[in-house]
Design an enzyme around this catalytic site. Structure first.
Site, PDB file in Angstrom:
ATOM      1  N   ARG A 171      56.813  36.559 -25.959  1.00 54.86           N
ATOM      2  CA  ARG A 171      56.932  35.880 -27.254  1.00 54.86           C
ATOM      3  C   ARG A 171      55.797  34.867 -27.340  1.00 54.86           C
ATOM      4  O   ARG A 171      55.191  34.515 -26.324  1.00 54.86           O
ATOM      5  CB  ARG A 171      58.276  35.143 -27.336  1.00 54.86           C
ATOM      6  CG  ARG A 171      59.456  36.087 -27.354  1.00 54.86           C
ATOM      7  CD  ARG A 171      60.781  35.312 -27.272  1.00 54.86           C
ATOM      8  NE  ARG A 171      61.897  36.247 -27.160  1.00 54.86           N
ATOM      9  CZ  ARG A 171      62.998  36.021 -26.456  1.00 54.86           C
ATOM     10  NH1 ARG A 171      63.131  34.885 -25.774  1.00 54.86           N
ATOM     11  NH2 ARG A 171      63.959  36.912 -26.407  1.00 54.86           N
ATOM     12  N   ARG A 264      66.385  31.488 -34.108  1.00 51.06           N
ATOM     13  CA  ARG A 264      65.336  31.415 -33.068  1.00 51.06           C
ATOM     14  C   ARG A 264      64.063  32.076 -33.563  1.00 51.06           C
ATOM     15  O   ARG A 264      62.958  31.663 -33.228  1.00 51.06           O
ATOM     16  CB  ARG A 264      65.844  32.069 -31.776  1.00 51.06           C
ATOM     17  CG  ARG A 264      64.920  31.865 -30.601  1.00 51.06           C
ATOM     18  CD  ARG A 264      65.548  32.287 -29.298  1.00 51.06           C
ATOM     19  NE  ARG A 264      65.653  33.750 -29.198  1.00 51.06           N
ATOM     20  CZ  ARG A 264      66.236  34.393 -28.178  1.00 51.06           C
ATOM     21  NH1 ARG A 264      66.777  33.704 -27.187  1.00 51.06           N
ATOM     22  NH2 ARG A 264      66.282  35.701 -28.155  1.00 51.06           N
ATOM     23  N   ARG A 275      70.431  43.675 -30.226  1.00 47.89           N
ATOM     24  CA  ARG A 275      70.978  42.627 -29.342  1.00 47.89           C
ATOM     25  C   ARG A 275      72.421  42.272 -29.741  1.00 47.89           C
ATOM     26  O   ARG A 275      73.264  42.028 -28.884  1.00 47.89           O
ATOM     27  CB  ARG A 275      70.069  41.392 -29.362  1.00 47.89           C
ATOM     28  CG  ARG A 275      68.814  41.625 -28.544  1.00 47.89           C
ATOM     29  CD  ARG A 275      67.788  40.528 -28.603  1.00 47.89           C
ATOM     30  NE  ARG A 275      66.625  40.948 -27.812  1.00 47.89           N
ATOM     31  CZ  ARG A 275      66.113  40.271 -26.789  1.00 47.89           C
ATOM     32  NH1 ARG A 275      66.609  39.116 -26.445  1.00 47.89           N
ATOM     33  NH2 ARG A 275      65.079  40.742 -26.124  1.00 47.89           N
ATOM     34  N   ASP A 299      79.764  26.069 -27.646  1.00 46.28           N
ATOM     35  CA  ASP A 299      79.978  25.744 -29.056  1.00 46.28           C
ATOM     36  C   ASP A 299      79.130  24.509 -29.332  1.00 46.28           C
ATOM     37  O   ASP A 299      78.045  24.605 -29.899  1.00 46.28           O
ATOM     38  CB  ASP A 299      81.481  25.501 -29.271  1.00 46.28           C
ATOM     39  CG  ASP A 299      81.820  25.320 -30.741  1.00 46.28           C
ATOM     40  OD1 ASP A 299      80.881  25.260 -31.549  1.00 46.28           O
ATOM     41  OD2 ASP A 299      83.017  25.238 -31.071  1.00 46.28           O
TER      42      ASP A 299
HETATM   43  P1  ADP Z   1      69.407  32.820 -24.786  1.00 51.32           P
HETATM   44  O1  ADP Z   1      68.488  32.265 -23.740  1.00 51.32           O
HETATM   45  O2  ADP Z   1      70.810  32.922 -24.330  1.00 51.32           O
HETATM   46  O3  ADP Z   1      68.915  34.078 -25.407  1.00 51.32           O
HETATM   47  P2  ADP Z   1      68.510  30.500 -26.302  1.00 51.32           P
HETATM   48  O4  ADP Z   1      68.671  29.406 -25.324  1.00 51.32           O
HETATM   49  O5  ADP Z   1      67.140  30.973 -26.624  1.00 51.32           O
HETATM   50  O6  ADP Z   1      69.469  31.734 -25.991  1.00 51.32           O
HETATM   51  O7  ADP Z   1      69.219  29.975 -27.639  1.00 51.32           O
HETATM   52  C1  ADP Z   1      69.120  30.711 -28.858  1.00 51.32           C
HETATM   53  C2  ADP Z   1      68.977  29.725 -30.022  1.00 51.32           C
HETATM   54  O8  ADP Z   1      70.215  29.033 -30.183  1.00 51.32           O
HETATM   55  C3  ADP Z   1      67.915  28.703 -29.767  1.00 51.32           C
HETATM   56  O9  ADP Z   1      67.201  28.504 -30.995  1.00 51.32           O
HETATM   57  C4  ADP Z   1      68.704  27.439 -29.400  1.00 51.32           C
HETATM   58  O10 ADP Z   1      68.041  26.273 -29.815  1.00 51.32           O
HETATM   59  C5  ADP Z   1      70.007  27.622 -30.152  1.00 51.32           C
HETATM   60  N1  ADP Z   1      71.190  27.058 -29.505  1.00 51.32           N
HETATM   61  C6  ADP Z   1      71.503  27.056 -28.178  1.00 51.32           C
HETATM   62  N2  ADP Z   1      72.708  26.481 -27.980  1.00 51.32           N
HETATM   63  C7  ADP Z   1      73.186  26.126 -29.182  1.00 51.32           C
HETATM   64  C8  ADP Z   1      74.388  25.481 -29.627  1.00 51.32           C
HETATM   65  N3  ADP Z   1      75.361  25.095 -28.792  1.00 51.32           N
HETATM   66  N4  ADP Z   1      74.529  25.259 -30.946  1.00 51.32           N
HETATM   67  C9  ADP Z   1      73.568  25.648 -31.826  1.00 51.32           C
HETATM   68  N5  ADP Z   1      72.415  26.239 -31.467  1.00 51.32           N
HETATM   69  C10 ADP Z   1      72.218  26.489 -30.165  1.00 51.32           C
HETATM   70  P1  5GP Z   2      65.112  38.049 -23.312  1.00 49.41           P
HETATM   71  O1  5GP Z   2      64.345  39.267 -23.710  1.00 49.41           O
HETATM   72  O2  5GP Z   2      65.865  37.430 -24.477  1.00 49.41           O
HETATM   73  O3  5GP Z   2      64.302  37.060 -22.547  1.00 49.41           O
HETATM   74  O4  5GP Z   2      66.246  38.536 -22.294  1.00 49.41           O
HETATM   75  C1  5GP Z   2      67.114  39.557 -22.656  1.00 49.41           C
HETATM   76  C2  5GP Z   2      68.205  39.702 -21.623  1.00 49.41           C
HETATM   77  O5  5GP Z   2      67.640  40.094 -20.382  1.00 49.41           O
HETATM   78  C3  5GP Z   2      69.008  38.426 -21.374  1.00 49.41           C
HETATM   79  O6  5GP Z   2      70.379  38.792 -21.357  1.00 49.41           O
HETATM   80  C4  5GP Z   2      68.588  38.013 -20.007  1.00 49.41           C
HETATM   81  O7  5GP Z   2      69.632  37.364 -19.304  1.00 49.41           O
HETATM   82  C5  5GP Z   2      68.283  39.345 -19.372  1.00 49.41           C
HETATM   83  N1  5GP Z   2      67.367  39.225 -18.225  1.00 49.41           N
HETATM   84  C6  5GP Z   2      66.296  38.397 -18.061  1.00 49.41           C
HETATM   85  N2  5GP Z   2      65.744  38.554 -16.871  1.00 49.41           N
HETATM   86  C7  5GP Z   2      66.499  39.480 -16.225  1.00 49.41           C
HETATM   87  C8  5GP Z   2      66.441  40.056 -14.919  1.00 49.41           C
HETATM   88  O8  5GP Z   2      65.606  39.756 -14.076  1.00 49.41           O
HETATM   89  N3  5GP Z   2      67.374  40.990 -14.618  1.00 49.41           N
HETATM   90  C9  5GP Z   2      68.352  41.362 -15.499  1.00 49.41           C
HETATM   91  N4  5GP Z   2      69.232  42.264 -15.108  1.00 49.41           N
HETATM   92  N5  5GP Z   2      68.425  40.840 -16.729  1.00 49.41           N
HETATM   93  C10 5GP Z   2      67.522  39.910 -17.094  1.00 49.41           C
END
Ligand code: ADP
Ligand code: 5GP
Length: 398
Positions: A171, A264, A275, A299
């Site tokens: 990204r 996001r 997803r 939450d």
């Molecule tokens: P993940 O790593 O699980 O894919 P992220 O940490 O990137 O998710 O979070 C996705 C989006 O949600 C981000 O823009 C983040 O700022 C927002 N976010 C995370 N936790 C919360 C929350 N408790 N309430 C509202 N927004 C949140």
């Molecule tokens: P993202 O593309 O949003 O970074 O990640 C997508 C998913 O892949 C998320 O659920 C994240 O936890 C998972 N993921 C990231 N790294 C790994 C890894 O090393 N192994 C596995 N099994 N899942 C991963």
């Protein structure tokens, strides 16, 4: 080579360690003699492994797994527990002098079955232990990355992130080697085949995986490792030899999960829909599979973060009292040391023969608390100096 080498004993204690000509050492395990070493043309020692099978009177070249020690100026060999050989490297740096060649551990036996060959596996020895890694899973967009970033920002000396490999494109804000190792599928598939990964999974159409090195590098730096992986990956880690704490993060509702993913703004519409479709199954598995030790609802972010800290025992005192493991100090060994084994202690005599009875010449390695091993590092090596023979082990170095 068609006949057994003519061994001459080097360190006689217990008859465990003996040395042949040149830079070779060997150890007997059951009907096999493991011969380690060989000389390079530049007179450094080459750490190869050959096995002499006494029942067939034949030499076998085994499949060697793991990273082996660098060429060196010689080494000593001590057999431990009939399943691994401790190698003490001469003239290496303090943090690189203790290695283990596993010859009959659970991992080696499993690999023998998979590969259908004789197998040995290298594992580097490390002082001190490592805290249990923390595995964090949950559907995409639930806030895993946000929570992990908060933890790493508040406790920078305590936690280190396991940088996964992935075949997905970076990204805009992501850097190679920091957020992920962005990799070609063919390269990653080869590394998986070569046993370099602790776990891997196909997630949302891309390959993701945790390399053994990613987790070990964090532990080497004295930090507690955090893994952000999907439910399939968590299941694989649960089945592996890595002892970890497993935490699943749940969204308050599917609607809020969708809002977060869209807000996001890092995925295309098609990817967001994929997803979200996968999220339902992930939440179902996260809650019911028995993989996870704890489930947290994200939450209110601040509340969820406080709950996460509580789970990890991060009240004020634990956080301020943190002392990084392992002790960064390695073991400083002179070139001409001798090695022996008494009970569970490996004794390294660092003095000249005339000075053997004076103090500070003996270092003891306590191997009772060893943990881990191939395909990762061997940790829990305790190191002591001995003031005199009569005093015994009275000064712990670490
Ligand atoms: P993940 O790593 O699980 O894919 P992220 O940490 O990137 O998710 O979070 C996705 C989006 O949600 C981000 O823009 C983040 O700022 C927002 N976010 C995370 N936790 C919360 C929350 N408790 N309430 C509202 N927004 C949140
Ligand atoms: P993202 O593309 O949003 O970074 O990640 C997508 C998913 O892949 C998320 O659920 C994240 O936890 C998972 N993921 C990231 N790294 C790994 C890894 O090393 N192994 C596995 N099994 N899942 C991963």
């Amino acid at each position: 080579m068609g006949e057994a080498p003519a061994f001459c004993f080097d360190n006689l204690q217990n008859g465990f360690s003996f040395k042949s000509k040149g830079f070779e050492t060997s150890a007997d395990v059951g009907d096999k003699t493991f011969v380690i070493g060989g000389a390079n043309s530049d007179s450094t020692s080459y750490i190869g492994v050959q096995i002499y099978d006494k029942t067939t009177c034949k030499w076998v070249i085994p499949t060697v797994l793991g990273t082996k020690p660098k060429p060196c100026k010689g080494h000593s060999t001590i057999l431990l527990n009939e399943d691994r050989i401790m190698i003490i490297i001469k003239g290496s740096t303090p943090d690189d002098c203790i290695w283990f060649l596993e010859v009959d551990t659970k991992y080696v036996r499993e690999q023998k079955k998979v590969l259908g060959t004789e197998v040995v596996a290298w594992s580097k020895g490390m002082r001190g232990d490592a805290e249990k890694p923390v595995v964090i899973s949950g559907p995409s967009g639930v806030g895993k990355g946000t929570l992990i970033n908060m933890l790493m920002k508040e406790f920078p000396s305590m936690f280190g992130f396991s940088v996964s490999h992935t075949t997905r494109a970076p990204r805009g804000n992501e850097n190679n080697g920091v957020h992920y190792h962005f990799t070609d599928r063919s390269v990653m598939e080869k590394d998986i085949k070569d046993g370099k990964f602790l776990e891997f999974a196909s997630v949302h159409g891309n390959l993701y995986g945790t390399s053994i090195e990613a987790v070990e590098a964090v532990a080497d730096s004295g930090k507690r490792c955090i893994l952000d992986i999907d439910v399939q990956g968590a299941r694989s880690v649960r089945a592996s030899s890595l002892e970890a704490i497993f935490i699943f993060i749940c969204p308050p509702s599917m609607r809020q999960l969708e809002e977060r993913l869209r807000a996001r703004g890092t995925e295309t519409e098609e990817q967001i829909l994929k997803r979200l479709r996968n999220a339902e199954a992930e939440i179902e598995q996260g809650k019911s599979s028995g993989i996870f030790d704890h489930i947290l609802y994200n939450d209110n972010l601040v509340e969820c973060y406080e709950n996460l800290k509580e789970l990890l025992g991060l009240d004020g005192s634990a956080a301020t009292n943190h002392k990084p493991y392992p002790d960064p100090k390695g073991i400083d060994l002179p070139l001409n040391h001798t090695v022996s084994k008494i009970d569970n202690k490996i004794l390294i005599n660092c003095g000249t023969p005339e000075l053997e009875t004076t103090s500070k010449n003996l270092i003891a390695l306590d191997v009772l608390g060893l943990k881990g091993g191939a395909p990762g590092r061997t940790r829990g090596l305790n190191v002591y100096s001995i003031d005199s023979f009569s005093d015994g082990l009275n000064e712990k170095l670490s």
